[in-house]
Design a protein around this motif. Structure first.
Motif, PDB file in Angstrom:
ATOM      1  N   CYS A 151      41.789  58.489  49.200  1.00 52.03           N
ATOM      2  CA  CYS A 151      41.587  57.298  50.135  1.00 52.03           C
ATOM      3  C   CYS A 151      42.667  57.109  51.026  1.00 52.03           C
ATOM      4  O   CYS A 151      43.678  58.092  50.975  1.00 52.03           O
ATOM      5  N   PHE A 152      42.533  56.470  52.210  1.00 56.68           N
ATOM      6  CA  PHE A 152      43.404  56.357  53.250  1.00 56.68           C
ATOM      7  C   PHE A 152      44.065  55.132  53.239  1.00 56.68           C
ATOM      8  O   PHE A 152      43.147  54.176  53.417  1.00 56.68           O
ATOM      9  N   ARG A 153      45.165  54.905  52.988  1.00 57.86           N
ATOM     10  CA  ARG A 153      45.862  53.808  53.002  1.00 57.86           C
ATOM     11  C   ARG A 153      47.154  53.518  53.776  1.00 57.86           C
ATOM     12  O   ARG A 153      48.008  54.551  53.095  1.00 57.86           O
ATOM     13  N   ASP A 154      47.581  52.713  54.431  1.00 55.58           N
ATOM     14  CA  ASP A 154      49.270  52.427  55.062  1.00 55.58           C
ATOM     15  C   ASP A 154      49.625  53.925  55.732  1.00 55.58           C
ATOM     16  O   ASP A 154      50.636  54.481  55.464  1.00 55.58           O
ATOM     17  N   ASN A 155      48.325  54.571  56.451  1.00 57.13           N
ATOM     18  CA  ASN A 155      48.754  55.785  57.340  1.00 57.13           C
ATOM     19  C   ASN A 155      49.036  56.840  56.256  1.00 57.13           C
ATOM     20  O   ASN A 155      49.678  57.939  56.923  1.00 57.13           O
ATOM     21  N   ASP A 211      39.978  41.825  49.096  1.00 60.24           N
ATOM     22  CA  ASP A 211      40.980  40.865  49.272  1.00 60.24           C
ATOM     23  C   ASP A 211      42.365  41.364  49.439  1.00 60.24           C
ATOM     24  O   ASP A 211      43.603  40.887  48.955  1.00 60.24           O
ATOM     25  N   GLY A 212      42.548  42.349  50.122  1.00 63.01           N
ATOM     26  CA  GLY A 212      43.673  42.906  50.663  1.00 63.01           C
ATOM     27  C   GLY A 212      44.341  44.134  49.579  1.00 63.01           C
ATOM     28  O   GLY A 212      45.619  44.391  49.751  1.00 63.01           O
ATOM     29  N   LYS A 213      43.897  44.106  48.412  1.00 63.70           N
ATOM     30  CA  LYS A 213      44.050  45.093  47.448  1.00 63.70           C
ATOM     31  C   LYS A 213      43.327  46.200  47.001  1.00 63.70           C
ATOM     32  O   LYS A 213      42.211  45.919  46.996  1.00 63.70           O
ATOM     33  N   LEU A 214      43.898  47.364  46.708  1.00 57.98           N
ATOM     34  CA  LEU A 214      43.160  48.553  46.493  1.00 57.98           C
ATOM     35  C   LEU A 214      42.658  48.472  45.030  1.00 57.98           C
ATOM     36  O   LEU A 214      43.310  48.157  44.254  1.00 57.98           O
ATOM     37  N   MET A 215      41.419  48.782  44.925  1.00 62.87           N
ATOM     38  CA  MET A 215      40.713  48.798  43.577  1.00 62.87           C
ATOM     39  C   MET A 215      39.795  50.335  43.564  1.00 62.87           C
ATOM     40  O   MET A 215      39.078  50.517  44.119  1.00 62.87           O
ATOM     41  N   LEU A 216      40.224  50.681  42.248  1.00 57.47           N
ATOM     42  CA  LEU A 216      39.591  52.106  42.030  1.00 57.47           C
ATOM     43  C   LEU A 216      38.673  51.983  40.792  1.00 57.47           C
ATOM     44  O   LEU A 216      39.318  51.298  39.660  1.00 57.47           O
ATOM     45  N   ALA A 228      32.185  53.436  29.745  1.00 54.56           N
ATOM     46  CA  ALA A 228      32.496  52.225  30.511  1.00 54.56           C
ATOM     47  C   ALA A 228      33.031  52.660  31.781  1.00 54.56           C
ATOM     48  O   ALA A 228      34.114  53.670  31.905  1.00 54.56           O
ATOM     49  N   VAL A 229      33.066  51.751  32.875  1.00 55.40           N
ATOM     50  CA  VAL A 229      33.834  51.495  34.104  1.00 55.40           C
ATOM     51  C   VAL A 229      34.294  50.393  34.065  1.00 55.40           C
ATOM     52  O   VAL A 229      33.731  49.496  33.890  1.00 55.40           O
ATOM     53  N   ARG A 230      35.907  50.446  34.524  1.00 52.23           N
ATOM     54  CA  ARG A 230      36.385  49.137  34.509  1.00 52.23           C
ATOM     55  C   ARG A 230      37.153  49.125  35.937  1.00 52.23           C
ATOM     56  O   ARG A 230      37.765  50.311  36.446  1.00 52.23           O
ATOM     57  N   PRO A 231      37.558  48.093  36.500  1.00 49.58           N
ATOM     58  CA  PRO A 231      38.366  48.302  37.794  1.00 49.58           C
ATOM     59  C   PRO A 231      39.928  48.304  37.419  1.00 49.58           C
ATOM     60  O   PRO A 231      40.624  47.882  36.441  1.00 49.58           O
ATOM     61  N   LEU A 232      40.518  49.390  38.132  1.00 48.11           N
ATOM     62  CA  LEU A 232      41.944  49.336  38.257  1.00 48.11           C
ATOM     63  C   LEU A 232      42.419  49.048  39.675  1.00 48.11           C
ATOM     64  O   LEU A 232      42.121  49.423  40.683  1.00 48.11           O
ATOM     65  N   TRP A 233      43.494  47.953  39.446  1.00 52.66           N
ATOM     66  CA  TRP A 233      44.012  47.501  40.593  1.00 52.66           C
ATOM     67  C   TRP A 233      45.313  48.040  40.970  1.00 52.66           C
ATOM     68  O   TRP A 233      46.166  48.204  39.914  1.00 52.66           O
ATOM     69  N   PHE A 234      45.434  48.434  42.201  1.00 49.90           N
ATOM     70  CA  PHE A 234      46.826  48.871  42.577  1.00 49.90           C
ATOM     71  C   PHE A 234      47.487  47.573  43.179  1.00 49.90           C
ATOM     72  O   PHE A 234      47.578  47.075  44.341  1.00 49.90           O
ATOM     73  N   ASP A 235      48.558  46.950  42.627  1.00 50.26           N
ATOM     74  CA  ASP A 235      49.324  45.885  43.018  1.00 50.26           C
ATOM     75  C   ASP A 235      50.651  46.383  44.055  1.00 50.26           C
ATOM     76  O   ASP A 235      50.921  45.727  44.897  1.00 50.26           O
TER      77      ASP A 235
END
Length: 305
Positions: A151-155, A211-216, A228-235
């Motif tokens: 993924c590409f984030r913050d350059n 909502d401005g937050k990365l989710m994998l 199962a699949v669950r969301p992992l949020w990068f705070d």
């Protein structure tokens, strides 16, 4: 060898990934499954996709327990969900799966899972969607990645992965690396492992910003592989620090029975989401397939044809 085999089925949900997280009852969402396999003990899994020229291009693993070598298959659909094209677009002497597709730096790229090759190869489309050539190796300082996800984030380009040795035993570990360009050089994060948890330490789809937050999407393998699949949020996600938290595992709609025993890929493609779900098959036939394969391997090893 085991009597019980995982059989996966892949489909297309007519809803964006973000809405699937907020409305977990998928029973009313229109769904289009990819064609059934022609033989028993075959499956299609790990779907990723991209819209191009108003057509949905789905890339995924096709697998047969008879040879245990995954290949990358392509399905192309129009907006009316008519199948336009279907073919194998990438095969190697080793197993391939989890073919993440991205469009960046003026080209299409594929990063398939290929840990049995002993390296991590990024492919570029010489002609999209059916001609792929090795572009570069992703050097992780000797680590071999499983289900590596870009993924590409913050350059920065980020690579989210599980080291191969951690993928084979619990608890699993989630690692990160980052680079300024896809070709690297890649720097492994000093905080690795950023997660140490069998329920959330193996990637399972496309990272998206919500909502401005990365989710994998990540695989929950606490009880079974691909349970199962669950969301992992990068705070927090910076080269200096990583903070994450997980959400609840996503339920599988009963209407998908008998494929209700697991899910391990959830891929965002604009206004649709690709997914796979599994059933397990208990059959002596599966054991016979594995026994036959081992006998053939032994004959080749000792020079018999």
């Amino acid at each position: 060898m085991s009597l019980r085999k995982d059989i996966w089925r892949s489909g297309i949900l007519e809803a964006p990934l973000a809405s699937l997280l907020s409305h977990t009852d998928w029973s009313q969402i229109p769904c289009h499954f990819l064609p059934d396999m022609p033989r028993a003990f075959q499956f299609r899994a790990d779907p990723f996709g991209v819209w191009h020229e108003d057509r949905l291009h789905v890339f995924l693993e096709i697998y047969d327990y008879r040879n245990r070598i995954g290949e990358i298959e392509l399905f192309v659909y129009d907006r009316a969900w008519r199948l336009i094209r279907n073919e194998i677009v990438l095969r190697e002497p080793w197993h391939l799966s989890y073919p993440q597709i991205i469009e960046a730096e003026g080209a299409f790229w594929m990063l398939p899972e290929a840990h049995r090759s002993g390296t991590q190869i990024l492919y570029r489309a010489e002609r999209f969607p059916d001609q792929w050539v090795p572009a570069c190796q992703i050097d992780l300082g000797g680590e071999i990645a499983v289900d590596a996800t870009l993924c590409f984030r913050d350059n920065l380009w980020w690579l989210i992965y599980t080291p191969v040795e951690a993928a084979k035993k619990a608890p699993s570990r989630l690692h990160l690396a980052y680079a300024e360009t896809l070709s690297g050089p890649w720097t492994r994060h000093r905080q690795n492992p950023v997660r140490l948890d069998p329920s959330s330490a193996r990637a399972g789809g496309t990272p998206v910003e919500i909502d401005g937050k990365l989710m994998l999407p990540v695989q929950d393998c606490a009880h079974t592989y691909g349970g199962a699949v669950r969301p992992l949020w990068f705070d927090v996600l910076t080269p200096e620090r990583v903070v994450t938290h997980t959400g609840p595992a996503l339920p599988i709609a009963p209407r998908f029975a008998p494929f209700t025993e697991g899910m391990h890929t959830l891929s965002a493609v604009g206004d649709v989401t690709l997914f796979d779900i599994k059933k397990t098959v208990l059959s002596p036939h599966g054991l016979m397939i594995e026994a036959g394969r081992e006998i053939r391997k032994a004959r080749r090893r000792f020079g018999f044809t």
